[in-house]
Design an enzyme around this catalytic site. Sequence first.
Site, PDB file in Angstrom:
ATOM      1  N   SER A 240       0.845  -1.198   0.000  1.00  0.00           N
ATOM      2  CA  SER A 240       0.000   0.000   0.000  1.00  0.00           C
ATOM      3  C   SER A 240       0.878   1.244   0.000  1.00  0.00           C
ATOM      4  O   SER A 240       2.105   1.144   0.045  1.00  0.00           O
ATOM      5  CB  SER A 240      -0.901   0.001   1.232  1.00  0.00           C
ATOM      6  OG  SER A 240      -0.097   0.175   2.385  1.00  0.00           O
ATOM      7  N   LYS A 241       0.211   2.376  -0.047  1.00  0.00           N
ATOM      8  CA  LYS A 241       0.882   3.689  -0.161  1.00  0.00           C
ATOM      9  C   LYS A 241       2.060   3.868   0.785  1.00  0.00           C
ATOM     10  O   LYS A 241       3.060   4.472   0.428  1.00  0.00           O
ATOM     11  CB  LYS A 241      -0.123   4.801   0.122  1.00  0.00           C
ATOM     12  CG  LYS A 241      -0.808   5.299  -1.115  1.00  0.00           C
ATOM     13  CD  LYS A 241      -1.324   6.729  -0.872  1.00  0.00           C
ATOM     14  CE  LYS A 241      -2.096   7.200  -2.084  1.00  0.00           C
ATOM     15  NZ  LYS A 241      -3.545   7.200  -1.886  1.00  0.00           N
ATOM     16  N   ARG A 242       1.909   3.359   2.003  1.00  0.00           N
ATOM     17  CA  ARG A 242       2.994   3.613   2.956  1.00  0.00           C
ATOM     18  C   ARG A 242       4.274   2.864   2.592  1.00  0.00           C
ATOM     19  O   ARG A 242       5.337   3.144   3.135  1.00  0.00           O
ATOM     20  CB  ARG A 242       2.544   3.301   4.388  1.00  0.00           C
ATOM     21  CG  ARG A 242       2.326   1.854   4.671  1.00  0.00           C
ATOM     22  CD  ARG A 242       1.616   1.659   5.990  1.00  0.00           C
ATOM     23  NE  ARG A 242       1.227   0.282   6.150  1.00  0.00           N
ATOM     24  CZ  ARG A 242       2.019  -0.677   6.611  1.00  0.00           C
ATOM     25  NH1 ARG A 242       3.249  -0.390   6.978  1.00  0.00           N
ATOM     26  NH2 ARG A 242       1.582  -1.908   6.702  1.00  0.00           N
TER      27      ARG A 242
END
Length: 466
Positions: A240-242
């Site tokens: 995911s984005k992180r």
Amino acid sequence: MSVVTRFPPSPTGFMHVGNARTALFNWLYARHNNGKFVVRIEDTDRKRHSEEAVQVIMNALEWLELDYDGEVTSQFSHLDRHAEVAKEMVANGQAYYCYSTPEELDEMREKARAEGRKTFYDRRWRDADPSTAPKDVSPVVRIKAPMNGSTTIHDKVQGEVTVANDQLDDFIILRSDGTPTYMLSVVVDDHDMGVTHVIRGDDHLNNTFRQKIIFDAMGWDVPIFAHLPLLHGADGAKFSKRHGAQSISEFKEMGYLPEALANYLLRLGWSHGDEEIIPRDKAIEWFDFDHVGKAPAKFDFKKLENLNSHYINEADTEHLLKHAKPFFIERLGFEPSGVGLERLIAGIDELKSRAKTLLQFVDEAAFYIKDIPFSYDEKAQKNIDESQDVLPVLLERFEEHDGDFTSDFIQETCKDVADKMREGKLGKVAMPLRAALTGTTVSPSIFHAAEILGKEESCARIRAVL
Ligand code: GLU
């Protein structure tokens, strides 16, 4: 059997790398088998639909060089056909009209919950007499799911997966407003498009059992399924984005070559012995389901960067400059041409061997195509300021030189000046020269670079800082 695979993205406005990997695997399987790869836009959510969102997906496919067969189709344009199939299933006794109101459904669920049963629809209209149907309720259409036994999928990646049929409810295939549900649309489209292999993320595995019921009810061939494990980050959590970049356009903007990203995505969850560098033609030749891993694949930016270095180094000039062009325009406001381009091409091998990304390539190539006066970064300026005694000497030596302005001559001269003025420390002469010629303190060999710039340009650049 002639293989047909499909890529059916929902146009969400961005193309996730995981989706791109799914597209790649479908594309490779089709090409490996001389089959077809078709694209269907799942655009039935009209509230969120936009042409730009579709274009984002098409751009990503084009950038990754995943060509498709035939026209791109729109799921939305097939809705009438999907509704027809639902009605055909009712006529065949494979589905039925259900007149339960939302209030009744709520009541049903509450009762089931209180009694500790599954909150499935209780099938009260499954065998009801149609003449008892209320006139003022628009019915939905529900599938008659099998109530006993079990359903097994022979998945090409997951192996044999079985669920007990009492885990499957009589789900809705046509809403009361006459629109088909996703579950029905996918199956009808896959059938109508002749899809033989459904290759997708394993988050769809649960849907597959329901979709199989529809295929079976219509007497249609059930495609072969291959559910790919999802991507994870280095820490094992869902990617995911992180963890970093997610969309294809982000990877493009970070300066990755499409062939590097495609090679990396292929290696994510698929292997061919110890091969890491797998060009497109080999990927087509070797791709199979037997070597798709069952465990989630961990996204490793370092590995991607290594592949990118490799592909930048291997790229031919035309290809590299095509992909670097937007970065030149972004960083410098113009693209290489004329004498700047000639210099860049003369120095390209060394630039390529150093670059991990196209951004680095462009930043290190910029001095070849920039005109004086140009800006000097902080470190370069410091070097220049500290060398106001050395640089004029170097300039004079260059100016009075009659022979060829070769990297050997330039290096020898720098050495000599270093011996005389900087206790033999070559760096104390080469670095300010680099600063003056490139505006930075990071570049390929400055002796080669100066040779490529030529005597006149090199001298002009030194004069500009004095
Ligand atoms: N539109 C679905 C998605 O983007 C595709 C599902 C499928 O492959 O059947 O997840």
